[in-house]
Scaffold this active site. Structure first.
Site, short mmCIF file in Angstrom:
data_model
loop_
_atom_site.label_atom_id
_atom_site.label_comp_id
_atom_site.label_asym_id
_atom_site.label_seq_id
_atom_site.Cartn_x
_atom_site.Cartn_y
_atom_site.Cartn_z
N ASN A 20 -2.36 -6.18 7.21
CA ASN A 20 -2.62 -7.26 6.26
C ASN A 20 -1.26 -7.63 5.68
OD1 ASN A 20 -3.39 -8.92 4.15
ND2 ASN A 20 -4.33 -7.28 2.92
N LYS A 29 -0.34 -10.04 3.80
CA LYS A 29 -0.32 -10.64 2.45
C LYS A 29 0.67 -11.81 2.45
CE LYS A 29 -1.76 -6.21 0.71
NZ LYS A 29 -1.76 -5.22 -0.36
N HIS A 31 -11.00 -8.60 -0.63
CA HIS A 31 -9.81 -7.81 -0.96
C HIS A 31 -9.62 -7.79 -2.48
CE1 HIS A 31 -5.72 -6.37 -1.22
NE2 HIS A 31 -5.87 -5.92 0.02
N GLU A 87 -7.06 -7.93 -4.26
CA GLU A 87 -6.13 -8.92 -4.81
C GLU A 87 -6.82 -10.27 -4.98
OE1 GLU A 87 -3.03 -8.23 -1.91
OE2 GLU A 87 -2.74 -6.25 -2.79
N GLU A 131 -10.87 0.44 0.15
CA GLU A 131 -9.51 0.43 -0.37
C GLU A 131 -9.50 0.69 -1.87
OE1 GLU A 131 -6.80 -2.11 2.33
OE2 GLU A 131 -7.75 -3.43 0.90
N GLY A 150 -0.55 -0.51 -2.38
CA GLY A 150 0.83 -0.89 -2.70
C GLY A 150 1.51 0.03 -3.69
N SER A 202 -1.92 2.32 0.90
CA SER A 202 -0.70 3.12 1.17
C SER A 202 -0.80 3.97 2.44
CB SER A 202 -0.34 3.98 -0.05
OG SER A 202 -0.06 3.15 -1.17
P1 PGA Z 1 -0.95 -1.19 1.22
O1 PGA Z 1 -2.04 -2.36 1.15
O2 PGA Z 1 -1.07 -0.58 2.58
O3 PGA Z 1 0.37 -1.88 1.02
O4 PGA Z 1 -1.27 -0.24 0.14
C1 PGA Z 1 -3.30 -2.19 1.72
C2 PGA Z 1 -4.13 -3.43 1.53
O5 PGA Z 1 -4.08 -4.04 0.46
O6 PGA Z 1 -4.87 -3.84 2.46
#
Ligand code: PGA
Length: 247
Positions: free
Chosen positions: A9, A11, A94, A96, A166, A172, A212
């Site tokens: 992903n 982003k 997601h 976000e 998640e 992140g 992560s």
């Molecule tokens: P990350 O993000 O691997 O950077 O923690 C995962 C995600 O938001 O899908």
């Protein structure tokens, strides 16, 4: 048997030019991988990414879309537009999108229903905040998100859906859930699917862990019985994503 899925992903991180160059670079490294390899990318990156991935085992997905078919929705992108580029996978739910852009459970349900009606392959994300985890409410919270997202969705459609667990506090942050925490929730999600649908549907649905994931922790996470791969943010922007694919 559930086929493993290593999903990136990106982003808001790659331009179309950067994304295409990255796909060309990583393609030989992941060629012939056992797992399915996917990069979910920003809408504007899709055509260049699809072109770069031609003739490889890399699939391209969309990070976002709007559930209405067409009309006065300035700035939005429909499933027809995405499908026209040859893309099948679409992300929804997601954290976000939920937190920064205010997408609520009802909207996520509409997105899932629209993606299934359009014969796309949805990846439905769910996850709890640190506050919810610390209050001991994780399983109840995730159950609520899944029940709501699957309102009006049939068992056959659930089988075509990928669920990504998640935990928000792990996204992140470099703070991965322990394999025990990740397996507990993914296992609960599979049990819930069995309860809401049937054992066959629960056995067929793919459940990913995200938050992560990196080349060091991927193998242990993916060895858990109810974790069928990963949804990977930061670590999908690097060539070492190859190691996650191979894990
Ligand atoms: P990350 O993000 O691997 O950077 O923690 C995962 C995600 O938001 O899908």
């Amino acid at each position: 048997m559930r086929r493993r899925l290593a999903a990136g992903n990106w982003k808001m991180n790659m331009t179309p030019t950067q994304g295409a160059a990255f796909i060309k670079e990583i393609a030989p490294l992941v060629a012939g991988a056992e797992a399915e390899v996917l990069f979910c990318v920003p809408a504007i990156d899709i055509p260049a990414a699809v072109e770069a991935a031609k003739g490889t085992n890399i699939e391209i997905g969309a990070e976002n879309f709007y559930y209405e078919a067409k009309g006065a929705y300035t700035g939005e992108i429909s499933l027809d537009m995405i499908k026209d580029t040859g893309v099948e996978y679409v992300l929804m739910g997601h954290s976000e999108r939920r937190q920064i852009f205010g997408e609520c459970d009802e909207m996520i349900n509409k997105k899932l229903l629209a993606a299934l009606a359009a014969q796309m392959k949805p990846i439905l994300c769910c996850g709890e905040s640190l506050e919810i985890r610390e209050a001991g409410d994780t399983l109840t919270w995730i159950e609520g998100q899944i029940r709501s997202a699957f309102t009006g969705v049939t068992a056959d459609e659930v089988k075509k859906t990928v669920i990504a667990y998640e935990p928000i506090w792990a996204i992140g942050t470099g703070k991965t859930a322990t394999t025990g925490q990740a397996q507990e929730v993914c296992g609960m999600i599979r049990e819930l699917v069995a309860k809401l649908y049937d054992a066959g549907t629960a056995e067929a649905v793919r459940i990913l862990y995200g938050g992560s994931v990196n080349p060091e922790n991927a193998a242990e996470l993916f060895a858990q019985p109810d974790i069928d791969g990963g949804l990977v943010g930061g670590a999908s922007l690097k060539l070492t994503f190859e190691k996650i694919v191979k894990a």
